[in-house]
Scaffold this motif. Sequence first.
Motif, PDB file in Angstrom:
ATOM      1  N   PHE A   1      38.661   6.352  -5.543  1.00 38.70           N
ATOM      2  CA  PHE A   1      38.396   5.847  -4.199  1.00 38.70           C
ATOM      3  C   PHE A   1      39.688   5.873  -3.397  1.00 38.70           C
ATOM      4  CE2 PHE A   1      38.612   2.301  -1.159  1.00 38.70           C
ATOM      5  CZ  PHE A   1      37.636   2.745  -0.275  1.00 38.70           C
ATOM      6  N   PHE A   2      39.651   6.578  -2.263  1.00 40.10           N
ATOM      7  CA  PHE A   2      40.783   6.656  -1.350  1.00 40.10           C
ATOM      8  C   PHE A   2      40.486   5.810  -0.117  1.00 40.10           C
ATOM      9  CE2 PHE A   2      41.308  10.307  -3.984  1.00 40.10           C
ATOM     10  CZ  PHE A   2      42.648  10.629  -3.971  1.00 40.10           C
ATOM     11  N   ASN A   3      41.393   4.925   0.223  1.00 38.18           N
ATOM     12  CA  ASN A   3      41.246   4.086   1.415  1.00 38.18           C
ATOM     13  C   ASN A   3      41.643   4.910   2.634  1.00 38.18           C
ATOM     14  OD1 ASN A   3      41.627   2.189   3.526  1.00 38.18           O
ATOM     15  ND2 ASN A   3      42.049   0.567   2.046  1.00 38.18           N
TER      16      ASN A   3
ATOM     17  N   ASP B   1      47.365   3.414   4.037  1.00 36.84           N
ATOM     18  CA  ASP B   1      48.086   4.340   3.170  1.00 36.84           C
ATOM     19  C   ASP B   1      48.435   3.613   1.876  1.00 36.84           C
ATOM     20  OD1 ASP B   1      49.382   6.528   2.221  1.00 36.84           O
ATOM     21  OD2 ASP B   1      51.135   6.348   3.512  1.00 36.84           O
ATOM     22  N   VAL B   2      47.456   3.516   0.969  1.00 38.43           N
ATOM     23  CA  VAL B   2      47.620   2.776  -0.279  1.00 38.43           C
ATOM     24  C   VAL B   2      47.187   3.655  -1.451  1.00 38.43           C
ATOM     25  CG1 VAL B   2      47.309   0.518   0.787  1.00 38.43           C
ATOM     26  CG2 VAL B   2      45.308   1.769  -0.030  1.00 38.43           C
ATOM     27  N   GLU B   3      47.394   3.137  -2.637  1.00 39.33           N
ATOM     28  CA  GLU B   3      47.105   3.909  -3.843  1.00 39.33           C
ATOM     29  C   GLU B   3      45.593   4.141  -3.990  1.00 39.33           C
ATOM     30  OE1 GLU B   3      48.582   0.783  -6.009  1.00 39.33           O
ATOM     31  OE2 GLU B   3      50.694   1.245  -5.669  1.00 39.33           O
ATOM     32  N   PRO B   4      45.184   5.348  -4.342  1.00 41.10           N
ATOM     33  CA  PRO B   4      43.774   5.560  -4.657  1.00 41.10           C
ATOM     34  C   PRO B   4      43.387   4.789  -5.910  1.00 41.10           C
ATOM     35  CG  PRO B   4      45.060   7.525  -5.131  1.00 41.10           C
ATOM     36  CD  PRO B   4      45.982   6.575  -4.451  1.00 41.10           C
ATOM     37  N   ARG B   5      42.170   4.274  -5.916  1.00 41.86           N
ATOM     38  CA  ARG B   5      41.720   3.440  -7.030  1.00 41.86           C
ATOM     39  C   ARG B   5      40.832   4.241  -7.972  1.00 41.86           C
ATOM     40  NH1 ARG B   5      38.069   0.038  -9.024  1.00 41.86           N
ATOM     41  NH2 ARG B   5      36.419   0.407  -7.506  1.00 41.86           N
ATOM     42  N   PRO B   6      41.068   4.155  -9.277  1.00 39.06           N
ATOM     43  CA  PRO B   6      40.237   4.906 -10.222  1.00 39.06           C
ATOM     44  C   PRO B   6      38.779   4.471 -10.171  1.00 39.06           C
ATOM     45  CG  PRO B   6      42.249   4.133 -11.278  1.00 39.06           C
ATOM     46  CD  PRO B   6      42.175   3.456  -9.946  1.00 39.06           C
TER      47      PRO B   6
ATOM     48  N   LEU C   1      50.104   7.351  -6.458  1.00 35.31           N
ATOM     49  CA  LEU C   1      49.956   8.234  -5.305  1.00 35.31           C
ATOM     50  C   LEU C   1      49.464   7.454  -4.123  1.00 35.31           C
ATOM     51  CD1 LEU C   1      48.376  11.290  -6.973  1.00 35.31           C
ATOM     52  CD2 LEU C   1      50.366  11.307  -5.549  1.00 35.31           C
ATOM     53  N   LYS C   2      50.096   7.627  -2.991  1.00 30.76           N
ATOM     54  CA  LYS C   2      49.577   7.046  -1.765  1.00 30.76           C
ATOM     55  C   LYS C   2      48.413   7.883  -1.265  1.00 30.76           C
ATOM     56  CE  LYS C   2      52.571   3.719  -1.383  1.00 30.76           C
ATOM     57  NZ  LYS C   2      52.152   2.333  -1.483  1.00 30.76           N
ATOM     58  N   ALA C   3      47.572   7.264  -0.426  1.00 28.30           N
ATOM     59  CA  ALA C   3      46.373   7.970   0.027  1.00 28.30           C
ATOM     60  C   ALA C   3      46.710   9.229   0.801  1.00 28.30           C
ATOM     61  CB  ALA C   3      45.523   7.049   0.887  1.00 28.30           C
ATOM     62  N   ARG C   4      47.795   9.202   1.591  1.00 31.11           N
ATOM     63  CA  ARG C   4      48.181  10.427   2.290  1.00 31.11           C
ATOM     64  C   ARG C   4      49.287  11.139   1.539  1.00 31.11           C
ATOM     65  NH1 ARG C   4      51.279  12.738   6.435  1.00 31.11           N
ATOM     66  NH2 ARG C   4      52.617  10.975   6.813  1.00 31.11           N
TER      67      ARG C   4
ATOM     68  N   GLN D   1      35.751   9.883   9.644  1.00 31.49           N
ATOM     69  CA  GLN D   1      37.038  10.259   9.074  1.00 31.49           C
ATOM     70  C   GLN D   1      36.870  10.708   7.630  1.00 31.49           C
ATOM     71  OE1 GLN D   1      39.573  10.370  11.245  1.00 31.49           O
ATOM     72  NE2 GLN D   1      38.038   9.670  12.725  1.00 31.49           N
ATOM     73  N   GLY D   2      37.938  11.248   7.068  1.00 32.88           N
ATOM     74  CA  GLY D   2      37.906  11.752   5.703  1.00 32.88           C
ATOM     75  C   GLY D   2      38.311  10.707   4.691  1.00 32.88           C
ATOM     76  N   PRO D   3      38.638  11.132   3.473  1.00 26.46           N
ATOM     77  CA  PRO D   3      38.905  10.196   2.389  1.00 26.46           C
ATOM     78  C   PRO D   3      40.270   9.529   2.456  1.00 26.46           C
ATOM     79  CG  PRO D   3      39.214  12.436   1.630  1.00 26.46           C
ATOM     80  CD  PRO D   3      38.671  12.534   3.025  1.00 26.46           C
ATOM     81  N   ALA D   4      41.184  10.088   3.227  1.00 28.08           N
ATOM     82  CA  ALA D   4      42.535   9.540   3.309  1.00 28.08           C
ATOM     83  C   ALA D   4      42.944   9.447   4.777  1.00 28.08           C
ATOM     84  CB  ALA D   4      43.516  10.432   2.533  1.00 28.08           C
ATOM     85  N   PRO D   5      43.914   8.586   5.105  1.00 29.72           N
ATOM     86  CA  PRO D   5      44.302   8.393   6.509  1.00 29.72           C
ATOM     87  C   PRO D   5      45.147   9.547   7.032  1.00 29.72           C
ATOM     88  CG  PRO D   5      45.648   7.002   5.103  1.00 29.72           C
ATOM     89  CD  PRO D   5      44.620   7.651   4.210  1.00 29.72           C
TER      90      PRO D   5
END
Length: 562
Positions: A76-78, A82-87, A3-6, A439-443
Amino acid sequence: MFLKARRFSRARMAAAGLAAVAMLATACGGSSAGGDANKDTLIVYTGQSGDWQLNFNPFSPTMLEGPGTIFEPLFFFNNIRDVEPRPRLGKSFEWNADGTQLDIELRDDAKWTDGQKFTAKDVVFTLDMVAKNATMNSTGYKGVATAVDDTHVTIKFTEPSFMEGPQVLGRIWMVPEHKWKDIATPGTDVVKEPVGTGPFMLEEFKAQAFTLKANPDYHSGEPALKKVRYLALSGNQSGEAALRAGQIDWQTGPVPDIANVEKNYPGYKAITIPMNQVALFTCSNADLGCQGPQTDVAVRKAIYYAINRTQINSLAFENTASEVSPGAALLERDKDQISSKLTEKTAPMQPDTAKATQLLEAAGYTKGGDGIYAKDGKPLAMTLKVVAGWTDYITAVDTMSQQLQQAGIKVTAQQVSWNEWSDARGRGQFELLIDSLHQGPAPDPFYNASYFFSTATTAKVGEVANPNFSRFSNPQVDAALAALKGVDPEDDAARQPYFDTIQTEIEKSIPYIPVLTGGTTSEFNAKKFTGWPTKEDLYSFPAVWARPEHSEIYLKLKPAGQ
């Protein structure tokens, strides 16, 4: 598929590299700040002015530390890439087709620092507690969670809630049921002895400094960074002096001649990222108890036009800041979502005193003999709170006070302690204060809007709002935010009309008067530690006060030579 962050609607995110997430940096030689005794200790300054007041409750607006370091999210969401969330505590998650059910798989090897096992029951307990306590619920969570077994949780929503994913998964900090179930007032308890699953644990607390130590039983391996020491100083000038003396390893804040950090501070590097929007926060809503001239939108608009942003950028921020949108989306990151229906795409960099005058006089203000406008016998005068020691913000508010005086608006800067400033901000006991919109957890601009402009995240004056401190409440914005939760995040065309509504309504009211997009600058000791973010590898937003982003950086750092 990851999943991408957005782009996180219905795909499934698989776990990847769980066993090796903590130590990824390469080593190089170097000396240490504070001598060999501190060679494995990262000494940080977050901007704290005055003594620390003990509070390790991760859900408190006045907490010192905890999210990401002591208490973990599920993922963890960058929020800048726009990258994959990390477990983190989670392994994978999946939405159902209409966004009303979120299924989460948890890791099975995490333990609380008191030795007890982390299970799905802790997740359900945390989510239920947050849902029941408005002051803890900064994301507006409304789901109903169920533990399927020890490693699986299902969350059901009464309506499509795709946008809740990064908030629930990345911005709610898991706490142990066996410790928290007996806390009578979890929203206000200061949690003196925090127990978490995170990579760090509290070692020592004193009013002048506190220390976190590496968790030797951390599920992904003990961090290479063995200690993090947080200092309390008297403000930015003290931070700069400590940096120059090599007494701190990381601070996020201004230093003189920011362009030449490597020359002026041998062994240190700097990175600047445009992320948080500097604004004059106003207690804007008279219906919720706000008092003062700033409750009049004409006054807020007049301030907006009377500000000379170019001068503020030069004098206060060394030209590291940039233009800002009156609709509150980030101009660079969110360029595809900036509304074309805004009256102005960006706030004016030069003052428009004529426009400010027109707004005030149309609203019934008349200029007195002292050059200050008044209405109904009351002068247009307000107090602007700023944290003592925040030199860049102090310069900014002093500069704005002079600029606004020329437009017939009297603003008096008031320097207060961080604790007093934070309490006043939360309770709405201010007219103006300077801060920034995070900002929030995702872009995605949805999150900033859902935090600062939603009725669900505010409260009456005297009660604690978190984080809609301006008390802004707009039915059209609330409806648009609710609608966005049910739109597939991949469907840009379907989402844009709601962003148009949110941004244009914000522009009409400007409860947070936009100043500039702050260039968030960190200075860090690259000679003592390796693994810092770079503009080529922005694996996390590099600000020492950004949580849980800072914890991702702590996990990557290695003492030089290792």
